[in-house]
Motif scaffolding. Structure first.
Motif, short mmCIF file in Angstrom:
data_model
loop_
_atom_site.label_atom_id
_atom_site.label_comp_id
_atom_site.label_asym_id
_atom_site.label_seq_id
_atom_site.Cartn_x
_atom_site.Cartn_y
_atom_site.Cartn_z
N GLU A 1 17.52 4.56 -13.93
CA GLU A 1 18.96 4.13 -13.83
C GLU A 1 19.74 5.30 -14.08
N LEU A 2 20.67 5.50 -13.14
CA LEU A 2 21.62 6.74 -12.87
C LEU A 2 20.86 7.70 -12.25
N GLU A 3 19.70 7.48 -11.70
CA GLU A 3 19.12 8.48 -10.79
C GLU A 3 19.54 8.20 -9.58
N THR A 4 19.41 9.28 -8.56
CA THR A 4 20.18 9.31 -7.39
C THR A 4 18.93 9.73 -6.25
N LEU A 5 19.35 9.08 -5.10
CA LEU A 5 18.69 9.43 -3.86
C LEU A 5 19.79 10.13 -3.04
N GLN A 6 19.60 11.07 -2.51
CA GLN A 6 20.93 11.77 -1.72
C GLN A 6 20.54 12.06 -0.39
N SER A 7 21.44 12.14 0.57
CA SER A 7 21.39 12.78 1.88
C SER A 7 22.70 13.38 2.32
N ASP A 8 22.70 14.01 3.31
CA ASP A 8 24.02 14.55 3.76
C ASP A 8 25.12 13.50 4.08
N GLU A 9 24.55 12.33 4.29
CA GLU A 9 25.63 11.20 4.80
C GLU A 9 25.88 10.10 3.52
N MET A 10 25.14 10.24 2.58
CA MET A 10 25.24 9.25 1.57
C MET A 10 24.56 9.39 0.23
N ARG A 11 24.73 8.76 -0.74
CA ARG A 11 23.79 8.50 -1.96
C ARG A 11 23.45 7.18 -2.39
N ILE A 12 22.65 7.10 -2.96
CA ILE A 12 22.27 5.67 -3.60
C ILE A 12 21.93 5.93 -5.10
N MET A 13 22.58 5.18 -5.92
CA MET A 13 22.27 5.48 -7.41
C MET A 13 21.84 4.28 -7.99
N GLY A 14 20.80 4.31 -8.88
CA GLY A 14 20.46 3.05 -9.55
C GLY A 14 21.46 2.87 -10.56
N VAL A 15 21.79 1.81 -10.78
CA VAL A 15 22.64 1.27 -11.53
C VAL A 15 22.31 0.15 -12.54
N PRO A 16 22.30 0.51 -14.23
CA PRO A 16 21.73 -0.85 -14.94
C PRO A 16 21.81 -2.31 -14.59
N PHE A 17 21.04 -3.07 -14.68
CA PHE A 17 20.83 -4.42 -14.15
C PHE A 17 20.78 -5.18 -15.68
N MET A 18 21.60 -5.78 -15.91
CA MET A 18 21.40 -6.43 -17.48
C MET A 18 21.20 -7.77 -17.08
N GLY A 19 20.54 -8.35 -18.15
CA GLY A 19 20.24 -10.02 -18.36
C GLY A 19 19.45 -10.50 -17.27
N GLU A 20 19.61 -11.88 -17.03
CA GLU A 20 18.98 -12.55 -15.95
C GLU A 20 17.45 -12.78 -16.23
N HIS A 21 16.98 -11.96 -17.17
CA HIS A 21 15.36 -12.12 -17.32
C HIS A 21 14.77 -12.76 -18.75
N CYS A 22 15.75 -13.76 -19.20
CA CYS A 22 15.44 -14.59 -20.31
C CYS A 22 15.22 -13.61 -21.78
N ASP A 23 15.97 -12.52 -21.83
CA ASP A 23 15.87 -11.58 -23.02
C ASP A 23 14.61 -11.02 -22.98
N LEU A 24 13.91 -11.10 -22.05
CA LEU A 24 12.37 -10.49 -22.18
C LEU A 24 12.52 -8.81 -21.86
N ASP A 25 11.55 -8.24 -22.26
CA ASP A 25 11.59 -6.56 -22.03
C ASP A 25 10.87 -6.38 -20.85
N ILE A 26 11.69 -6.57 -19.74
CA ILE A 26 11.73 -6.14 -18.35
C ILE A 26 12.38 -5.16 -17.72
N ARG A 27 11.79 -4.13 -17.42
CA ARG A 27 12.57 -2.93 -16.76
C ARG A 27 12.69 -2.89 -15.35
N THR A 28 11.87 -3.84 -14.52
CA THR A 28 11.98 -3.44 -13.22
C THR A 28 13.14 -4.51 -12.67
N LYS A 29 14.45 -3.96 -12.91
CA LYS A 29 15.50 -4.40 -12.27
C LYS A 29 16.41 -3.45 -12.23
#
Length: 539
Positions: free
Chosen positions: A356-384
């Protein structure tokens, strides 16, 4: 057919990846989750069908039963299902034992782990799990365990020989639901017993666009005896139409259905949650494999559900993917297997885990991981993970099924990243109960009120409009609704105008219209060009 004539793999050859004849989805590859699903889902469904096939035949005709545990073969294949069940129990007996050991371990921890030092309990771990788990407490002294997943993939519990491909010609959208109907052989299907990591799979799918003579094709694939004629019928001398890349200065994005979107900008291509249709006659226009670039720089996966990690698509694209970006997982919980390990063991060479909030960056653009909340039945799942794509001039957020259960999270994110040119958000706000997807992982039955309360919810209107307002979105697109008919086999969703996800997303579209925000609920195919606006820093 001449052996020297260059041939292409036809664009309507359906390729279903299988694990012991069941359609491969992310929980059927890791040893522990496969063991649990085999025992807690597959055997139960097959036992039920063998005992009462007529009940299954009637259930699959009832729209209210969509997605239920019913085999879609009428009542004519009982002997084959019985044979599959018995053969699986024999050949995967160590996975049956592994599943039982997980139950035993869980029961032992509940009975004996009372907040004291765990070390004496290691001698009571079932033999099947010795050396593959670490015993742990949370900060409230609740006992649990984490799996040492890399070791499990190198153990006798990982069965790549269970993996295979089922090829056939597809002519329509309908297929049996993947979680409840195993794939059995038929005169029109070709069953290739090839592990997912085998390089011949890449050679096979290169043939969609790079032809070879039949004599060379036979060297790639070991075709079962008696299937040569069927195999040869899967090829054609007709070349596919060429792909036209985007060369503009802004961004072109194309919607392929559900959460699958191709973004091209500055010579970089990104494909989100690949779920593609084949090319065949249909009344519904769609993009297909023909509409992808020769190389895809980044494939980005938002979360580990069967409608977002589709091996059927990923295996066909593996040879043209430079990198796959996945969320960093939780480090060993049974319910949260590592996507990186899973894909590496399926032959994908370059996997990038993003926090979360880590980025991939190139000269043309960057991709940032943004927190993904919910949708997993309140289980401790981080792969989102949601993904923010930011160029020098534009900003797009692909939020998938994120549920805005805590708006203050987005307040903090907006403060860091600013406003959005385009928001892509799922609004499947009914959601199946916890047991529908995660039930086989549970060691104890779940009380009904808990099961019905904890669902696979996406955002409703109030949650979605909060994001729109907070980021002052210029454009809003509702997606990941599972309504394309070529996705019924993984989604089993059919909405009416009265269905809550449609009602709630209609309210969002009405709000946007009143406030002069471009908005649409995506369906089928869509292409949008985002022209450059005033330049801003990518950093």
């Amino acid at each position: 057919m001449l052996n020297r004539e260059p041939l292409y793999l036809r664009q309507n050859i359906q390729v279903e990846p299988l694990v012991d004849h069941w359609y491969a989805w992310p929980y059927l590859v890791p040893p522990a989750t496969y063991a649990r699903n085999m025992c807690g889902r597959h055997f139960k469904i097959m036992d039920s069908y063998i005992a009462a096939p007529q009940v299954h035949a009637e259930a699959v005709k009832n729209p209210r039963m969509l997605g239920g545990p019913f085999i879609d073969y009428e009542d004519k294949r009982v002997d084959e299902i019985r044979s599959l069940r018995d053969r699986t129990k024999q050949e995967r007996s160590n996975l049956v034992e592994l599943s039982g050991a997980i139950d035993q371990l869980d029961a032992m921890l509940r009975a004996k782990a009372k907040g004291l030092w765990m070390h004496p309990l290691y001698n009571e771990i079932p033999d099947q799990l010795r050396g593959y788990v670490e015993l742990i407490y949370d900060l409230n002294n609740n006992p649990s365990f984490r799996l040492l997943e890399p070791l499990l993939y190198k153990s006798q519990y990982y069965h790549p020989q269970a993996q295979s491909l089922m090829l056939s010609r597809i002519r329509e959208d309908d297929r049996p639901f993947v979680l409840s109907t195993p794939r059995l052989e038929s005169p029109d299907s070709l069953h290739l017993k090839i592990p997912f990591a085998h390089p011949s799979i890449d050679e096979l799918f290169r043939l969609k666009f790079s032809p070879k003579p039949l004599s060379k094709i036979r060297d790639i694939i070991d075709v079962p005896a008696g299937s040569a004629e069927l195999f040869e019928s899967f090829f054609t001398p007709e070349a596919p139409r060429p792909y036209q890349p985007y060369t503009g200065k802004g961004i072109r994005w194309r919607y392929f259905g559900h959460a699958c979107i191709l973004v091209e900008t500055g010579g970089v291509s990104m494909l989100f949650d690949p779920v593609l249709s084949y090319t065949y006659e249909s009344k519904i226009s769609r993009y297909t494999y023909l509409d992808l670039p020769e190389m895809i720089d980044y494939v980005l996966i938002t979360h580990n559900h069967q409608d977002h990690v589709l091996f059927e698509t990923l295996l066909q694209l593996r040879h043209k993917i430079r990198h796959i970006v996945v969320p960093r997982g939780g480090g060993g919980p049974l319910q949260d297997p590592s996507l990186k390990l899973l894909l590496q063991n399926c032959g994908f060479p370059s996997i990038i885990e993003l926090q979360e909030l880590e980025t991939l960056q190139s000269d043309e653009m960057r991709i940032m991981g943004v927190p993904f909340m919910g949708e997993h039945c309140d289980l401790d799942i981080r792969t989102k993970m949601a993904y923010l794509v930011k160029t020098a001039r534009n900003s797009l957020l692909f939020a998938a099924d994120s549920c805005n259960i805590e708006p203050v999270v987005y307040k903090h994110i907006q403060r860091d990243v600013g406003n959005l040119d385009a928001l892509f958000l799922g609004m499947e706000c009914d959601g199946a109960p916890l047991s529908w997807l995660y039930g086989p992982l549970l060691s104890r039955p779940l009380e009904r009120d808990m099961d019905q309360s904890r669902r696979l919810y996406g955002s409703n209107f109030d949650q979605a409009v909060d994001i729109v307002k907070r980021f002052d979105c210029r454009e809003v697109y509702v997606y990941a609704m599972g309504q394309e008919p070529w996705l019924n086999y993984v989604m089993s969703l059919k909405y009416t105008q009265e269905s809550r996800p449609i009602v709630e997303s209609d309210k969002l579209l009405d709000y946007c219209k009143k406030h002069r925000i471009v908005a649409e609920r995506l369906f089928g195919e869509k292409e949008i060009l985002i022209e450059p606006v005033a330049a801003s820093s990518v950093a």
